[in-house]
Design a protein around this motif. Structure first.
Motif, PDB file in Angstrom:
ATOM      1  N   ASN A 160       6.465 -21.612 -25.172  1.00 55.98           N
ATOM      2  CA  ASN A 160       5.278 -21.567 -24.325  1.00 55.98           C
ATOM      3  C   ASN A 160       5.532 -22.096 -22.929  1.00 55.98           C
ATOM      4  O   ASN A 160       4.826 -21.736 -21.996  1.00 55.98           O
ATOM      5  N   MET A 161       6.526 -22.973 -22.782  1.00 54.17           N
ATOM      6  CA  MET A 161       6.777 -23.554 -21.470  1.00 54.17           C
ATOM      7  C   MET A 161       7.901 -22.857 -20.704  1.00 54.17           C
ATOM      8  O   MET A 161       8.135 -23.188 -19.548  1.00 54.17           O
ATOM      9  N   CYS A 162       8.589 -21.919 -21.318  1.00 55.71           N
ATOM     10  CA  CYS A 162       9.696 -21.224 -20.635  1.00 55.71           C
ATOM     11  C   CYS A 162       9.215 -20.451 -19.408  1.00 55.71           C
ATOM     12  O   CYS A 162       9.812 -20.551 -18.338  1.00 55.71           O
ATOM     13  N   GLY A 163       8.167 -19.671 -19.561  1.00 63.92           N
ATOM     14  CA  GLY A 163       7.669 -18.854 -18.454  1.00 63.92           C
ATOM     15  C   GLY A 163       7.201 -19.675 -17.268  1.00 63.92           C
ATOM     16  O   GLY A 163       7.644 -19.444 -16.134  1.00 63.92           O
ATOM     17  N   PRO A 164       6.291 -20.653 -17.467  1.00 65.64           N
ATOM     18  CA  PRO A 164       5.873 -21.472 -16.324  1.00 65.64           C
ATOM     19  C   PRO A 164       7.014 -22.284 -15.712  1.00 65.64           C
ATOM     20  O   PRO A 164       7.060 -22.470 -14.500  1.00 65.64           O
ATOM     21  N   PHE A 165       7.968 -22.727 -16.537  1.00 59.94           N
ATOM     22  CA  PHE A 165       9.094 -23.473 -15.983  1.00 59.94           C
ATOM     23  C   PHE A 165       9.991 -22.565 -15.141  1.00 59.94           C
ATOM     24  O   PHE A 165      10.482 -22.981 -14.082  1.00 59.94           O
ATOM     25  N   LEU A 166      10.184 -21.336 -15.573  1.00 54.47           N
ATOM     26  CA  LEU A 166      10.958 -20.386 -14.780  1.00 54.47           C
ATOM     27  C   LEU A 166      10.252 -20.086 -13.462  1.00 54.47           C
ATOM     28  O   LEU A 166      10.890 -20.011 -12.410  1.00 54.47           O
ATOM     29  N   ASN A 167       8.926 -19.944 -13.492  1.00 54.28           N
ATOM     30  CA  ASN A 167       8.171 -19.755 -12.250  1.00 54.28           C
ATOM     31  C   ASN A 167       8.344 -20.948 -11.320  1.00 54.28           C
ATOM     32  O   ASN A 167       8.475 -20.789 -10.112  1.00 54.28           O
ATOM     33  N   LEU A 168       8.344 -22.158 -11.881  1.00 53.42           N
ATOM     34  CA  LEU A 168       8.522 -23.362 -11.070  1.00 53.42           C
ATOM     35  C   LEU A 168       9.892 -23.349 -10.390  1.00 53.42           C
ATOM     36  O   LEU A 168      10.000 -23.624  -9.191  1.00 53.42           O
ATOM     37  N   THR A 193       1.450 -29.004 -12.850  1.00 49.05           N
ATOM     38  CA  THR A 193       0.230 -29.304 -13.602  1.00 49.05           C
ATOM     39  C   THR A 193       0.106 -28.407 -14.825  1.00 49.05           C
ATOM     40  O   THR A 193      -0.237 -28.877 -15.918  1.00 49.05           O
ATOM     41  N   LEU A 194       0.392 -27.126 -14.660  1.00 50.29           N
ATOM     42  CA  LEU A 194       0.295 -26.189 -15.776  1.00 50.29           C
ATOM     43  C   LEU A 194       1.297 -26.535 -16.880  1.00 50.29           C
ATOM     44  O   LEU A 194       0.957 -26.515 -18.067  1.00 50.29           O
ATOM     45  N   ILE A 195       2.510 -26.886 -16.505  1.00 47.33           N
ATOM     46  CA  ILE A 195       3.517 -27.258 -17.503  1.00 47.33           C
ATOM     47  C   ILE A 195       3.098 -28.509 -18.259  1.00 47.33           C
ATOM     48  O   ILE A 195       3.215 -28.577 -19.492  1.00 47.33           O
ATOM     49  N   SER A 196       2.568 -29.499 -17.539  1.00 44.40           N
ATOM     50  CA  SER A 196       2.129 -30.725 -18.232  1.00 44.40           C
ATOM     51  C   SER A 196       0.924 -30.452 -19.129  1.00 44.40           C
ATOM     52  O   SER A 196       0.823 -31.015 -20.223  1.00 44.40           O
ATOM     53  N   PHE A 254      -7.106 -19.863 -19.090  1.00 42.80           N
ATOM     54  CA  PHE A 254      -6.677 -20.616 -17.912  1.00 42.80           C
ATOM     55  C   PHE A 254      -5.222 -20.296 -17.557  1.00 42.80           C
ATOM     56  O   PHE A 254      -4.891 -20.068 -16.390  1.00 42.80           O
ATOM     57  N   VAL A 255      -4.355 -20.257 -18.555  1.00 39.35           N
ATOM     58  CA  VAL A 255      -2.947 -19.921 -18.312  1.00 39.35           C
ATOM     59  C   VAL A 255      -2.836 -18.487 -17.793  1.00 39.35           C
ATOM     60  O   VAL A 255      -2.061 -18.215 -16.865  1.00 39.35           O
ATOM     61  N   ASN A 256      -3.623 -17.581 -18.338  1.00 35.75           N
ATOM     62  CA  ASN A 256      -3.639 -16.198 -17.841  1.00 35.75           C
ATOM     63  C   ASN A 256      -4.110 -16.128 -16.392  1.00 35.75           C
ATOM     64  O   ASN A 256      -3.565 -15.380 -15.591  1.00 35.75           O
ATOM     65  N   LEU A 257      -5.138 -16.908 -16.054  1.00 37.46           N
ATOM     66  CA  LEU A 257      -5.672 -16.908 -14.691  1.00 37.46           C
ATOM     67  C   LEU A 257      -4.647 -17.436 -13.690  1.00 37.46           C
ATOM     68  O   LEU A 257      -4.467 -16.862 -12.615  1.00 37.46           O
TER      69      LEU A 257
END
Length: 159
Positions: free
Chosen positions: A134-142, A112-115, A63-66
């Motif tokens: 694990n949360m660095c990448g999605p947080f940077l995208n945000l 949603t992904l970060i939570s 899911f994270v990859n998608l």
């Protein structure tokens, strides 16, 4: 070299477009790093079974990859729209008209992904450093999406 390959007229790019170009490029690079990190370091094969213990199951890793792949594809289409390559394509016109709305949807998806990642890492009782990694990448995208939203709204009201 990339500029000459794509035949971008740099005089037509304003300062905001240049900044937006680099932020979209960073979203693509960061999303690709997330995909490669999960595929190479977090998933592993044991006797024909795939495991992803960081998030608790393989479906969560997929899911994270998608979601990261969706960021890559949409940011690439935003880049094509930005540098105005083949503007007559229907999908680029749809993205151009709804760009601010789509970025808002991606911001909601990032939150949603970060939570979800936070919840999944709490479920498997990961340590604080593992949660942070694990949360660095999605947080940077945000953060990059928020900056891109600001640039797009400024550009829209400037014209």
């Amino acid at each position: 070299p990339l500029i000459f390959i794509l035949n971008i007229n740099m005089n037509a790019l304003s300062k905001l477009k240049t900044v937006e170009f680099f932020f979209l490029f960073f979203i693509i690079v960061n999303s690709l790093l997330i995909i490669f990190n999960i595929s190479d370091k977090l998933k592993f094969l044991v006797s024909e079974l795939i495991f992803c213990p960081v998030f608790g199951s393989v479906n969560r890793c997929d899911f994270v990859n998608l979601v990261s792949l969706m960021y890559v594809l949409s940011s690439f289409i935003f880049l094509l729209e930005l540098i105005q390559i083949n503007k007559n394509t229907r999908i680029i016109r749809i993205f151009e008209k709804n760009k601010i709305f789509l970025i808002k949807i991606y911001i909601i998806l990032s939150i949603t992904l970060i939570s979800l990642i936070f919840y999944w890492t709490n479920q498997v009782e990961a340590d604080l450093l593992e949660k942070f990694k694990n949360m660095c990448g999605p947080f940077l995208n945000l953060c990059l999406l928020f900056i891109n939203l600001f640039i797009c709204t400024k550009k829209k009201y400037r014209n």
